[in-house]
Design an enzyme around this catalytic site. Structure first.
Site, short mmCIF file in Angstrom:
data_model
loop_
_atom_site.label_atom_id
_atom_site.label_comp_id
_atom_site.label_asym_id
_atom_site.label_seq_id
_atom_site.Cartn_x
_atom_site.Cartn_y
_atom_site.Cartn_z
N CYS A 116 0.82 -1.22 0.00
CA CYS A 116 0.00 0.00 0.00
C CYS A 116 0.85 1.27 0.00
CB CYS A 116 -0.94 0.01 1.19
SG CYS A 116 -2.11 -1.36 1.17
N HIS A 256 -2.71 7.25 4.17
CA HIS A 256 -3.24 6.02 3.59
C HIS A 256 -4.59 5.72 4.23
CE1 HIS A 256 -3.67 2.19 1.87
NE2 HIS A 256 -3.32 1.48 2.92
N ASN A 286 -9.98 0.22 1.71
CA ASN A 286 -8.55 0.34 1.47
C ASN A 286 -8.24 -0.06 0.03
OD1 ASN A 286 -5.78 0.01 1.33
ND2 ASN A 286 -5.60 -1.15 3.23
N1 COA Z 1 -17.05 -8.68 11.43
C1 COA Z 1 -17.33 -9.03 12.70
N2 COA Z 1 -16.40 -9.46 13.56
C2 COA Z 1 -15.13 -9.51 13.12
C3 COA Z 1 -14.78 -9.15 11.81
C4 COA Z 1 -15.79 -8.73 10.96
N3 COA Z 1 -15.57 -8.37 9.68
N4 COA Z 1 -13.44 -9.30 11.66
C5 COA Z 1 -12.96 -9.74 12.84
N5 COA Z 1 -13.99 -9.88 13.71
C6 COA Z 1 -13.93 -10.33 15.10
C7 COA Z 1 -12.72 -11.19 15.39
O1 COA Z 1 -12.96 -12.52 15.00
C8 COA Z 1 -12.61 -11.02 16.89
O2 COA Z 1 -13.55 -11.87 17.50
P1 COA Z 1 -13.16 -12.67 18.86
O3 COA Z 1 -12.86 -11.58 19.85
O4 COA Z 1 -14.37 -13.45 19.13
O5 COA Z 1 -11.95 -13.46 18.49
C9 COA Z 1 -13.08 -9.58 17.13
O6 COA Z 1 -13.81 -9.21 15.96
C10 COA Z 1 -11.95 -8.61 17.34
O7 COA Z 1 -10.99 -8.86 16.35
P2 COA Z 1 -9.70 -7.98 16.25
O8 COA Z 1 -8.80 -8.52 15.18
O9 COA Z 1 -9.12 -7.79 17.62
O10 COA Z 1 -10.32 -6.58 15.79
P3 COA Z 1 -9.59 -5.23 15.64
O11 COA Z 1 -10.22 -4.21 16.47
O12 COA Z 1 -8.09 -5.36 15.69
O13 COA Z 1 -9.97 -4.86 14.11
C11 COA Z 1 -8.98 -4.86 11.96
C12 COA Z 1 -9.54 -5.71 13.08
C13 COA Z 1 -8.50 -5.79 10.85
C14 COA Z 1 -10.07 -3.95 11.45
C15 COA Z 1 -7.80 -4.00 12.50
O14 COA Z 1 -6.92 -4.82 13.23
C16 COA Z 1 -7.03 -3.32 11.42
O15 COA Z 1 -7.55 -2.46 10.73
N6 COA Z 1 -5.72 -3.65 11.28
C17 COA Z 1 -4.90 -3.04 10.26
C18 COA Z 1 -5.15 -3.75 8.97
C19 COA Z 1 -4.64 -3.00 7.79
O16 COA Z 1 -4.60 -1.81 7.79
N7 COA Z 1 -4.27 -3.74 6.75
C20 COA Z 1 -3.86 -3.18 5.52
C21 COA Z 1 -2.51 -2.60 5.62
S1 COA Z 1 -2.13 -1.70 4.17
#
Ligand code: COA
Length: 329
Positions: A116, A256, A286
Site C-alpha cells: 500500500c 493512507h 482500502n
Molecule cells: N465482522 C465481525 N467481527 C469480526 C470481523 C468482521 N468483519 N473481523 C474480525 N472480527 C472479530 C474477530 O474474529 C474477533 O472476534 P473474537 O474476539 O471473538 O476473536 C473480534 O472481531 C476482534 O478482532 P480484532 O482482530 O481484535 O479486531 P480489531 O479491532 O483489531 O480490528 C482490523 C480488526 C482488521 C479492522 C484492525 O486490526 C485493522 O484495521 N488492522 C490493520 C489492517 C490493515 O490496515 N491492513 C492493511 C494494511 S495496508
C-alpha cells in the site's frame, strides 16, 4: 533537498469501478455487520471490478484525466510508473499494458511493488528522475484491484479492501513548490504479517494451493494496526524535520486509507484538526496503492487542496513498507 528541487505533482486523476459493495451486502456473504465494520474501520462501502474491468483499464482512465489536466499528450511522457500489487497478469508489467492503451510510446514503463506504500515509493522514485534531469514528465499511477485476491470467506480481511486507480503527472513546478522531502522504509522481517502465500515462483498454482485458499491475502490485523499507528506519526515527523518544518506548519494530511481509527490516531498525535485530514475510506475501503492519489484528486476537485498548501503524505503496507513525503502544493 534544497529549494531549487521543484519536482512535484502537476495534475491528478482517478477512476473507480462502477460496482459497489456495501457493508449490508457483506452481511449476506460473511458473518459480519454494518455496525462492526463501521465502528472498527470506518468503511461503509467499497468499489469492486466487474465484467471486463481491469487494473490497466482503470489506470488508463485515471491517467487520461491527469494527462488532460496537465495539458500533455501521452507522447510527452518519459517514464510510466505503475504502483500495484495486483497486475493484470504476471508478465508483462501493467505499466507496459498502460503504455499501449495510452499510446505513450516515448516512455519507459515499469511496475513498482511496495504494498500500500507503492504510490509514495513511486513518488519518491519519480521526483528523483526529474530532479536529476533524467526525465521531464512522469506518469505515476497507483492502481489496485484487490477483490480477486481477497478471500470472500474470511471476514477478517474481505471487509477491508476495495478497487480503484489514481494517477498523477510529475514534472517541475515553479520554485518553492513541489516535493520538499520524502523518505521510504521497509522491514522484510515482517513479511508474514500481510501476504499472499501462493502464486509466485516458490509456490505456483496447484490443485492443492487452490484448495487451501493459498492464493488469497492473509493478514495479522492487530500486528499491522500496532505497527501502522507508530510509523504513521514517526515518518511524518521525520520528513517534516528533513525540510525544516513541524506538524504545526502542515495545512493538509493525506494519509493512507486503511482504517479510520489509524487515521484519527495520527491526526490526534500530530495535533491536526479533523478538517485538515483527507478521508474517503467510508466510500472506498482500502484501495492499496490507489488510496492516496484518489484522496488527493478528490481534495483538488472539492477545493480542499489548493496551491500553496503544505501537504503531508504518509502510508504503510505489505513488506512491511512505509514512507512519507512533504509537498508544497
Ligand atoms: N465482522 C465481525 N467481527 C469480526 C470481523 C468482521 N468483519 N473481523 C474480525 N472480527 C472479530 C474477530 O474474529 C474477533 O472476534 P473474537 O474476539 O471473538 O476473536 C473480534 O472481531 C476482534 O478482532 P480484532 O482482530 O481484535 O479486531 P480489531 O479491532 O483489531 O480490528 C482490523 C480488526 C482488521 C479492522 C484492525 O486490526 C485493522 O484495521 N488492522 C490493520 C489492517 C490493515 O490496515 N491492513 C492493511 C494494511 S495496508
Amino acid at each position: 533537498m534544497n529549494k531549487t528541487n521543484t519536482a512535484g505533482i502537476i495534475s491528478t486523476g482517478k477512476a473507480l469501478p462502477v460496482g459497489k459493495l456495501t457493508n449490508f451486502d457483506l452481511e449476506k456473504i460473511v458473518d459480519t455487520s454494518d455496525e462492526w465494520i463501521k465502528a472498527r474501520t470506518g468503511i461503509e462501502e467499497r468499489r469492486i471490478i466487474t465484467g471486463n474491468e481491469t487494473a490497466s483499464g482503470l489506470a488508463a482512465r485515471a491517467a487520461s484525466i491527469a494527462l488532460e489536466r496537465a495539458g500533455l499528450s501521452p507522447a510527452e511522457i518519459d517514464v510510466i510508473i505503475v504502483a500495484t500489487v495486483t497486475p493484470d497478469q504476471t508478465l508483462p508489467s501493467t505499466a507496459c499494458l498502460l503504455q499501449d492503451k495510452l499510446g505513450a510510446f516515448n516512455a519507459s514503463a515499469f511496475d513498482l511493488v511496495a504494498g500500500c506504500t507503492g504510490f509514495l515509493y513511486g513518488l519518491d522514485v519519480g521526483i528523483r528522475y526529474i530532479n536529476s534531469g533524467a526525465a521531464r514528465y512522469i506518469l505515476l499511477v497507483g492502481v489496485d484491484t484487490l477483490s480477486p485476491i481477497v478471500d470472500w470467506q474470511d471476514r477478517n480481511t474481505c471487509v477491508l479492501f476495495g478497487d480503484g486507480a489514481g494517477a498523477v503527472v510529475l514534472g517541475k513546478l515553479e520554485e518553492g513548490r513541489g516535493v520538499l522531502a520524502s523518505k521510504m522504509y521497509s522491514d522484510g522481517s515482517k513479511a508474514n504479517l500481510l501476504y499472499v502465500p501462493a502464486g509466485g515462483s516458490t509456490r505456483p498454482a496447484t490443485r492443492q494451493s487452490v484448495e487451501e485458499r493459498a492464493h488469497y491475502i492473509k493478514m495479522n490485523g492487530q500486528e499491522v494496526f500496532k505497527f501502522a499507528v507508530t510509523v504513521m506519526v514517526d515518518s511524518v515527523q521525520e520528513v517534516l524535520a528533513l525540510c525544516g518544518k513541524t506538524a504545526a506548519d502542515l495545512d493538509i494530511l493525506a494519509p493512507h486509507q486503511a482504517n479510520l481509527r489509524i487515521i484519527n490516531f495520527a491526526c490526534k498525535r500530530l495535533k491536526m484538526q479533523p478538517e485538515q485530514v483527507l478521508v474517503n475510506i467510508h466510500r472506498y475501503g482500502n484501495m492499496s496503492s490507489a488510496a492516496i492519489p484518489v484522496v488527493l484528486d478528490e481534495a483538488v476537485e472539492e477545493g480542499k487542496l489548493k496551491v500553496g498548501h503544505l501537504v503531508g503524505l504518509v502510508s504503510f503496507g505489505a513488506g512491511l513498507t512505509w514512507g512519507a513525503a512533504i509537498a508544497q502544493w
